[in-house]
Design a protein around this motif. Structure first.
Motif, PDB file in Angstrom:
ATOM      1  N   UNK A  34     -53.423   2.848  42.144  1.00 11.76           N
ATOM      2  CA  UNK A  34     -53.412   4.172  41.534  1.00 11.76           C
ATOM      3  C   UNK A  34     -52.375   4.178  40.431  1.00 11.76           C
ATOM      4  N   UNK A  35     -52.557   5.051  39.465  1.00 12.16           N
ATOM      5  CA  UNK A  35     -51.608   5.049  38.374  1.00 12.16           C
ATOM      6  C   UNK A  35     -51.693   6.266  37.488  1.00 12.16           C
ATOM      7  N   UNK A  36     -50.813   6.282  36.537  1.00 15.51           N
ATOM      8  CA  UNK A  36     -50.743   7.346  35.537  1.00 15.51           C
ATOM      9  C   UNK A  36     -50.812   6.742  34.146  1.00 15.51           C
ATOM     10  N   UNK A  48     -48.558   4.420  31.928  1.00 12.75           N
ATOM     11  CA  UNK A  48     -47.206   4.889  32.203  1.00 12.75           C
ATOM     12  C   UNK A  48     -46.655   4.146  33.421  1.00 12.75           C
ATOM     13  N   UNK A  49     -47.413   4.166  34.506  1.00 10.27           N
ATOM     14  CA  UNK A  49     -46.956   3.517  35.740  1.00 10.27           C
ATOM     15  C   UNK A  49     -48.137   3.295  36.661  1.00 10.27           C
ATOM     16  N   UNK A  50     -48.026   2.253  37.480  1.00  8.82           N
ATOM     17  CA  UNK A  50     -49.053   1.963  38.462  1.00  8.82           C
ATOM     18  C   UNK A  50     -48.420   1.589  39.789  1.00  8.82           C
ATOM     19  N   UNK A  51     -49.197   1.747  40.871  1.00  5.98           N
ATOM     20  CA  UNK A  51     -48.692   1.434  42.200  1.00  5.98           C
ATOM     21  C   UNK A  51     -49.841   0.959  43.081  1.00  5.98           C
ATOM     22  N   UNK A  52     -49.585  -0.115  43.822  1.00  8.75           N
ATOM     23  CA  UNK A  52     -50.591  -0.646  44.732  1.00  8.75           C
ATOM     24  C   UNK A  52     -50.472   0.043  46.098  1.00  8.75           C
ATOM     25  N   UNK A  57     -44.921  -1.631  42.217  1.00  6.73           N
ATOM     26  CA  UNK A  57     -45.011  -0.747  41.057  1.00  6.73           C
ATOM     27  C   UNK A  57     -44.819  -1.496  39.750  1.00  6.73           C
ATOM     28  N   UNK A  58     -45.322  -0.908  38.688  1.00 12.51           N
ATOM     29  CA  UNK A  58     -45.031  -1.394  37.343  1.00 12.51           C
ATOM     30  C   UNK A  58     -44.928  -0.189  36.428  1.00 12.51           C
ATOM     31  N   UNK A  65     -36.580   3.391  34.408  1.00 10.37           N
ATOM     32  CA  UNK A  65     -35.299   4.027  34.662  1.00 10.37           C
ATOM     33  C   UNK A  65     -35.330   5.541  34.615  1.00 10.37           C
ATOM     34  N   UNK A  66     -36.433   6.105  34.119  1.00  4.21           N
ATOM     35  CA  UNK A  66     -36.541   7.570  34.025  1.00  4.21           C
ATOM     36  C   UNK A  66     -37.653   8.118  34.917  1.00  4.21           C
ATOM     37  N   UNK A  67     -38.736   7.368  35.034  1.00  2.00           N
ATOM     38  CA  UNK A  67     -39.890   7.809  35.807  1.00  2.00           C
ATOM     39  C   UNK A  67     -40.005   6.986  37.091  1.00  2.00           C
ATOM     40  N   UNK A  68     -40.494   7.624  38.127  1.00  2.00           N
ATOM     41  CA  UNK A  68     -40.727   6.942  39.392  1.00  2.00           C
ATOM     42  C   UNK A  68     -42.097   7.321  39.934  1.00  2.00           C
ATOM     43  N   UNK A  69     -42.902   6.300  40.206  1.00  2.00           N
ATOM     44  CA  UNK A  69     -44.216   6.537  40.790  1.00  2.00           C
ATOM     45  C   UNK A  69     -44.139   6.290  42.293  1.00  2.00           C
TER      46      UNK A  69
END
Length: 112
Positions: A34-36, A48-52, A57-58, A65-69
């Motif tokens: 899933x991601x943004x 912006x960001x992805x997560x398994x 995460x990436x 350093x500013x965003x967290x998924x």
């Protein structure tokens, strides 16, 4: 089929924070990465960001350093905590599953 609904966008001053949420429904066996993404006016959509499912995460360099998924697999939810927002973060933010299914997007506007 997977349906995605984003929420949490809005107008915020530079330096402020917002938390985006995305609810996924449908075939849960299809929900893996899933991601943004975001798309600013006149620009291409960018990751912006992805997560398994396991939590790997990436992030785009511009948001590190500013965003967290994060995600809640039991609820099929994914979140994006955005801190220290900048005017250049202004865009429509889209939730995606596997870059196959997409939400309709939520507007984030950061004023200077």
């Amino acid at each position: 089929q997977v349906q995605l609904v984003e929420s949490g966008g809005g107008l915020v001053q530079a330096g402020g924070s917002l938390r985006l949420s995305c609810a996924a429904s449908g075939n849960s066996f299809s929900i893996t990465v899933m991601g943004w993404y975001r798309q600013a006016p006149g620009k291409q959509r960018e990751l912006v960001a992805g997560i398994t499912t396991s939590g790997n995460t990436n992030y785009a360099d511009s948001v590190k350093g500013r965003f967290t998924i994060s995600r809640d697999n039991a609820k099929n939810m994914v979140y994006l905590q955005m801190n220290s927002l900048k005017p250049e973060d202004t865009a429509v933010y889209y939730c995606t599953v596997g870059s196959i299914w997409w939400g309709r997007g939520t507007q984030v506007t950061v004023s200077s």
